[in-house]
Write an enzyme that holds these catalytic residues in place. Structure first.
Site, PDB file in Angstrom:
ATOM      1  N   SER A 127      35.353  39.165  32.544  1.00  0.00           N
ATOM      2  CA  SER A 127      35.885  40.224  31.673  1.00  0.00           C
ATOM      3  C   SER A 127      34.914  40.591  30.574  1.00  0.00           C
ATOM      4  CB  SER A 127      37.159  39.731  30.989  1.00  0.00           C
ATOM      5  OG  SER A 127      38.147  39.431  31.932  1.00  0.00           O
ATOM      6  N   HIS A 179      33.612  44.128  37.998  1.00  0.00           N
ATOM      7  CA  HIS A 179      34.757  43.821  37.150  1.00  0.00           C
ATOM      8  C   HIS A 179      35.984  44.634  37.547  1.00  0.00           C
ATOM      9  CE1 HIS A 179      36.647  43.879  32.861  1.00  0.00           C
ATOM     10  NE2 HIS A 179      37.173  42.929  33.599  1.00  0.00           N
ATOM     11  N   ASN A 208      36.950  45.798  27.854  1.00  0.00           N
ATOM     12  CA  ASN A 208      37.505  44.814  26.922  1.00  0.00           C
ATOM     13  C   ASN A 208      36.944  44.928  25.522  1.00  0.00           C
ATOM     14  OD1 ASN A 208      39.489  43.354  28.454  1.00  0.00           O
ATOM     15  ND2 ASN A 208      37.796  42.781  29.769  1.00  0.00           N
ATOM     16  N   GLU A 264      34.424  48.207  36.877  1.00  0.00           N
ATOM     17  CA  GLU A 264      33.242  48.310  36.008  1.00  0.00           C
ATOM     18  C   GLU A 264      32.105  47.566  36.713  1.00  0.00           C
ATOM     19  OE1 GLU A 264      34.471  46.527  32.264  1.00  0.00           O
ATOM     20  OE2 GLU A 264      33.942  48.350  31.194  1.00  0.00           O
TER      21      GLU A 264
HETATM   22  N1  CAA Z   1      50.417  43.716  42.523  1.00  0.00           N
HETATM   23  C1  CAA Z   1      50.423  44.751  43.356  1.00  0.00           C
HETATM   24  N2  CAA Z   1      51.082  45.908  43.142  1.00  0.00           N
HETATM   25  C2  CAA Z   1      51.776  45.989  41.990  1.00  0.00           C
HETATM   26  C3  CAA Z   1      51.842  44.949  41.057  1.00  0.00           C
HETATM   27  C4  CAA Z   1      51.114  43.774  41.380  1.00  0.00           C
HETATM   28  N3  CAA Z   1      51.097  42.747  40.525  1.00  0.00           N
HETATM   29  N4  CAA Z   1      52.641  45.327  40.017  1.00  0.00           N
HETATM   30  C5  CAA Z   1      53.048  46.562  40.296  1.00  0.00           C
HETATM   31  N5  CAA Z   1      52.519  46.958  41.455  1.00  0.00           N
HETATM   32  C6  CAA Z   1      52.679  48.272  42.078  1.00  0.00           C
HETATM   33  C7  CAA Z   1      54.115  48.515  42.546  1.00  0.00           C
HETATM   34  O1  CAA Z   1      54.218  48.151  43.893  1.00  0.00           O
HETATM   35  C8  CAA Z   1      54.238  50.006  42.345  1.00  0.00           C
HETATM   36  O2  CAA Z   1      53.603  50.670  43.433  1.00  0.00           O
HETATM   37  P1  CAA Z   1      54.064  52.193  43.745  1.00  0.00           P
HETATM   38  O3  CAA Z   1      53.735  52.998  42.505  1.00  0.00           O
HETATM   39  O4  CAA Z   1      53.235  52.572  44.938  1.00  0.00           O
HETATM   40  O5  CAA Z   1      55.546  52.100  43.991  1.00  0.00           O
HETATM   41  C9  CAA Z   1      53.360  50.299  41.114  1.00  0.00           C
HETATM   42  O6  CAA Z   1      52.452  49.233  41.027  1.00  0.00           O
HETATM   43  C10 CAA Z   1      54.196  50.400  39.889  1.00  0.00           C
HETATM   44  O7  CAA Z   1      54.826  49.158  39.806  1.00  0.00           O
HETATM   45  P2  CAA Z   1      56.285  49.055  39.171  1.00  0.00           P
HETATM   46  O8  CAA Z   1      56.986  50.349  39.370  1.00  0.00           O
HETATM   47  O9  CAA Z   1      56.878  47.783  39.678  1.00  0.00           O
HETATM   48  O10 CAA Z   1      56.044  48.755  37.659  1.00  0.00           O
HETATM   49  P3  CAA Z   1      55.289  49.666  36.637  1.00  0.00           P
HETATM   50  O11 CAA Z   1      55.561  51.096  36.877  1.00  0.00           O
HETATM   51  O12 CAA Z   1      55.595  49.089  35.312  1.00  0.00           O
HETATM   52  O13 CAA Z   1      53.747  49.421  36.983  1.00  0.00           O
HETATM   53  C11 CAA Z   1      51.821  48.242  36.442  1.00  0.00           C
HETATM   54  C12 CAA Z   1      53.244  48.096  36.913  1.00  0.00           C
HETATM   55  C13 CAA Z   1      51.026  49.030  37.507  1.00  0.00           C
HETATM   56  C14 CAA Z   1      51.228  46.845  36.283  1.00  0.00           C
HETATM   57  C15 CAA Z   1      51.841  49.009  35.107  1.00  0.00           C
HETATM   58  O14 CAA Z   1      52.738  48.360  34.217  1.00  0.00           O
HETATM   59  C16 CAA Z   1      50.473  49.094  34.451  1.00  0.00           C
HETATM   60  O15 CAA Z   1      49.645  49.873  34.850  1.00  0.00           O
HETATM   61  N6  CAA Z   1      50.255  48.241  33.392  1.00  0.00           N
HETATM   62  C17 CAA Z   1      48.985  48.237  32.664  1.00  0.00           C
HETATM   63  C18 CAA Z   1      48.012  47.380  33.447  1.00  0.00           C
HETATM   64  C19 CAA Z   1      46.669  47.369  32.768  1.00  0.00           C
HETATM   65  O16 CAA Z   1      46.445  47.916  31.698  1.00  0.00           O
HETATM   66  N7  CAA Z   1      45.717  46.697  33.441  1.00  0.00           N
HETATM   67  C20 CAA Z   1      44.376  46.501  32.899  1.00  0.00           C
HETATM   68  C21 CAA Z   1      44.381  45.231  32.069  1.00  0.00           C
HETATM   69  S1  CAA Z   1      42.814  44.894  31.412  1.00  0.00           S
HETATM   70  C22 CAA Z   1      41.970  44.172  32.721  1.00  0.00           C
HETATM   71  O17 CAA Z   1      42.496  44.000  33.795  1.00  0.00           O
HETATM   72  C23 CAA Z   1      40.562  43.755  32.455  1.00  0.00           C
HETATM   73  C24 CAA Z   1      40.363  42.378  31.919  1.00  0.00           C
HETATM   74  O18 CAA Z   1      39.260  41.868  32.057  1.00  0.00           O
HETATM   75  C25 CAA Z   1      41.445  41.672  31.192  1.00  0.00           C
HETATM   76  P1  NAD Z   2      43.449  32.556  36.560  1.00  0.00           P
HETATM   77  O1  NAD Z   2      43.663  31.531  35.519  1.00  0.00           O
HETATM   78  O2  NAD Z   2      44.610  33.286  37.142  1.00  0.00           O
HETATM   79  O3  NAD Z   2      42.633  31.940  37.778  1.00  0.00           O
HETATM   80  C1  NAD Z   2      41.471  31.213  37.533  1.00  0.00           C
HETATM   81  C2  NAD Z   2      41.219  30.421  38.799  1.00  0.00           C
HETATM   82  O4  NAD Z   2      39.953  29.784  38.660  1.00  0.00           O
HETATM   83  C3  NAD Z   2      42.250  29.315  39.029  1.00  0.00           C
HETATM   84  O5  NAD Z   2      42.799  29.427  40.308  1.00  0.00           O
HETATM   85  C4  NAD Z   2      41.448  28.027  38.903  1.00  0.00           C
HETATM   86  O6  NAD Z   2      41.856  27.015  39.810  1.00  0.00           O
HETATM   87  C5  NAD Z   2      40.052  28.509  39.261  1.00  0.00           C
HETATM   88  N1  NAD Z   2      39.007  27.639  38.716  1.00  0.00           N
HETATM   89  C6  NAD Z   2      38.911  27.147  37.478  1.00  0.00           C
HETATM   90  N2  NAD Z   2      37.820  26.365  37.370  1.00  0.00           N
HETATM   91  C7  NAD Z   2      37.206  26.414  38.563  1.00  0.00           C
HETATM   92  C8  NAD Z   2      36.032  25.827  39.083  1.00  0.00           C
HETATM   93  N3  NAD Z   2      35.281  25.038  38.337  1.00  0.00           N
HETATM   94  N4  NAD Z   2      35.702  26.099  40.329  1.00  0.00           N
HETATM   95  C9  NAD Z   2      36.470  26.907  41.084  1.00  0.00           C
HETATM   96  N5  NAD Z   2      37.616  27.481  40.667  1.00  0.00           N
HETATM   97  C10 NAD Z   2      37.966  27.234  39.415  1.00  0.00           C
HETATM   98  O7  NAD Z   2      42.402  33.585  35.943  1.00  0.00           O
HETATM   99  P2  NAD Z   2      42.267  35.155  36.256  1.00  0.00           P
HETATM  100  O8  NAD Z   2      43.195  35.897  35.372  1.00  0.00           O
HETATM  101  O9  NAD Z   2      42.319  35.361  37.728  1.00  0.00           O
HETATM  102  O10 NAD Z   2      40.767  35.441  35.715  1.00  0.00           O
HETATM  103  C11 NAD Z   2      39.677  35.034  36.490  1.00  0.00           C
HETATM  104  C12 NAD Z   2      38.456  35.783  36.001  1.00  0.00           C
HETATM  105  O11 NAD Z   2      38.696  37.199  36.096  1.00  0.00           O
HETATM  106  C13 NAD Z   2      38.102  35.510  34.542  1.00  0.00           C
HETATM  107  O12 NAD Z   2      36.704  35.565  34.402  1.00  0.00           O
HETATM  108  C14 NAD Z   2      38.763  36.683  33.835  1.00  0.00           C
HETATM  109  O13 NAD Z   2      38.150  36.989  32.584  1.00  0.00           O
HETATM  110  C15 NAD Z   2      38.528  37.804  34.814  1.00  0.00           C
HETATM  111  N6  NAD Z   2      39.480  38.932  34.725  1.00  0.00           N
HETATM  112  C16 NAD Z   2      40.787  38.693  34.408  1.00  0.00           C
HETATM  113  C17 NAD Z   2      41.675  39.775  34.353  1.00  0.00           C
HETATM  114  C18 NAD Z   2      43.142  39.548  34.031  1.00  0.00           C
HETATM  115  O14 NAD Z   2      43.840  40.531  33.685  1.00  0.00           O
HETATM  116  N7  NAD Z   2      43.634  38.318  34.133  1.00  0.00           N
HETATM  117  C19 NAD Z   2      41.225  41.071  34.606  1.00  0.00           C
HETATM  118  C20 NAD Z   2      39.868  41.254  34.949  1.00  0.00           C
HETATM  119  C21 NAD Z   2      38.996  40.172  34.996  1.00  0.00           C
END
Ligand code: CAA
Ligand code: NAD
Length: 283
Positions: free
Chosen positions: A119, A140, A190, A152
């Site tokens: 991330s 990403h 992020n 990304e």
């Molecule tokens: N896996 C697969 N499909 C999923 C799902 C999951 N976990 N959750 C929801 N869906 C699908 C559903 O099947 C549904 O599909 P259709 O539109 O084709 O029917 C669709 O997504 C919408 O789902 P819901 O109607 O059940 O629920 P929702 O309308 O609230 O949508 C969501 C769920 C798509 C997760 C929506 O809440 C959303 O977009 N949330 C924001 C997610 C976001 O911002 N993600 C980025 C996070 S940052 C990141 O990922 C980077 C990082 O490094 C942290």
């Molecule tokens: P998670 O906690 O759901 O899964 C992490 C997995 O890594 C676990 O299954 C764990 O068993 C495994 N693991 C830990 N140490 C390990 C090792 N030494 N060798 C092999 N496997 C090991 O985490 P996540 O949310 O899937 O995130 C995984 C990566 O993806 C992170 O780098 C995170 O920043 C990135 N990411 C997360 C998100 C999110 O929304 N969660 C979105 C984009 C990117």
């Protein structure tokens, strides 16, 4: 360069989603984690995620079985010897990632590309753990992987153009949108999103409003599909904390200091949806 066999390292939230989308695109996928039980949990996540599509009539049961058949479980890092592309998606911890990339570099075929789904962490630093920095790249995905269009793509300092082009092409094959960003802490996604989530946690900890109200404001006021605290639970509070720590140390600017309440929740094991409890409780 031909890419047929994919290995995903980490069967957690993201690894399972990445394995699913490559399997749906007819690639052979190896899904690896430390223990069989964890890989099995990842496979179950994929099966239930595919079932959503079956329930919506978007996929037949037969097709669902075919997709699942494209994924083989593994707890042996040596499985990388047959892969053309390895995507790491383990815990957001640089030391853990460096160790994995060092191992992968010894096992994966010379032509193989090594990608990280990190991330926020430096692709250049991850690449330094290998003898093939020109073949290391950031790929990403966003959560949930089957739904979110963005990928990304982050070049490390040495990443060669051919590798970027292969990953860009593959992203399009997954019916997702590749966006090139440079290797700085948090990239674009992020760098912008996590400080907002961190600010929402400060808003909560300072008693400005209740958690439901904070989420409601951003959903109804800014049309966010999830409020920031619900989103933090969805991402994982551990991952949110690690990203804020990367921004804080990477830019040396106190505006990125993680909210103490976030740290407290992670210390208490309240990691969000994946542990059953974060800001909200999940049954
Ligand atoms: N896996 C697969 N499909 C999923 C799902 C999951 N976990 N959750 C929801 N869906 C699908 C559903 O099947 C549904 O599909 P259709 O539109 O084709 O029917 C669709 O997504 C919408 O789902 P819901 O109607 O059940 O629920 P929702 O309308 O609230 O949508 C969501 C769920 C798509 C997760 C929506 O809440 C959303 O977009 N949330 C924001 C997610 C976001 O911002 N993600 C980025 C996070 S940052 C990141 O990922 C980077 C990082 O490094 C942290
Ligand atoms: P998670 O906690 O759901 O899964 C992490 C997995 O890594 C676990 O299954 C764990 O068993 C495994 N693991 C830990 N140490 C390990 C090792 N030494 N060798 C092999 N496997 C090991 O985490 P996540 O949310 O899937 O995130 C995984 C990566 O993806 C992170 O780098 C995170 O920043 C990135 N990411 C997360 C998100 C999110 O929304 N969660 C979105 C984009 C990117």
């Amino acid at each position: 360069m031909e890419v047929n066999k994919i290995m995903v390292i980490g069967a957690g939230q993201m690894g399972a989603g990445i394995a699913q989308v490559f399997a749906e695109a007819e690639f052979d996928v190896i899904l690896y984690d430390l223990e069989e039980g964890i890989v099995k949990k990842g496979l179950n996540k994929i099966a239930s995620s595919l079932h959503r599509q079956v329930e919506k009539g978007e996929m037949t049961g037969v097709r669902r079985e075919e997709v699942i058949k494209n994924i083989s479980p593994s707890t042996l890092l040596q499985s990388a010897k047959n892969a053309d592309l390895i995507i790491e998606a383990v815990i957001e911890n640089m030391a853990v990632k460096l160790k994995i990339f060092e191992e992968l570099d010894k096992t994966a075929p010379e032509h193989a590309i090594l990608a990280s789904n990190t991330s926020s962490l430096s692709i250049t630093e991850i690449a330094s753990a290998t003898n093939r920095p020109e073949k290391v790249i950031g790929m990403h995905f966003m959560n949930p992987v089957p739904v979110m269009k963005l990928v990304e793509i982050i070049r490390g300092l040495e990443t060669e153009d051919m590798v970027y082009e292969v990953i860009e092409e593959l992203t399009k094959k997954l019916n997702k949108v590749p966006v090139e960003v440079n290797d700085y802490p948090g990239f674009v996604s992020n760098r912008i999103l996590m400080p907002m989530i961190n600010e929402a946690i400060y808003t909560l900890s300072e008693g400005v409003a209740k958690k439901e109200a904070i989420d409601e404001v951003m959903k109804l006021g800014m049309n966010h599909p999830m409020g920031p605290l619900t989103l933090a639970d969805f991402i994982g509070l551990d991952t949110c904390l690690y990203i804020m720590e990367t921004l804080h140390s990477g830019f040396g600017d106190d505006k990125y200091r993680p909210c103490p309440l976030l740290r407290k929740y992670v210390k208490a094991g309240r990691l969000g949806r994946k542990s059953g409890r974060g800001f909200y409780t999940y049954t």
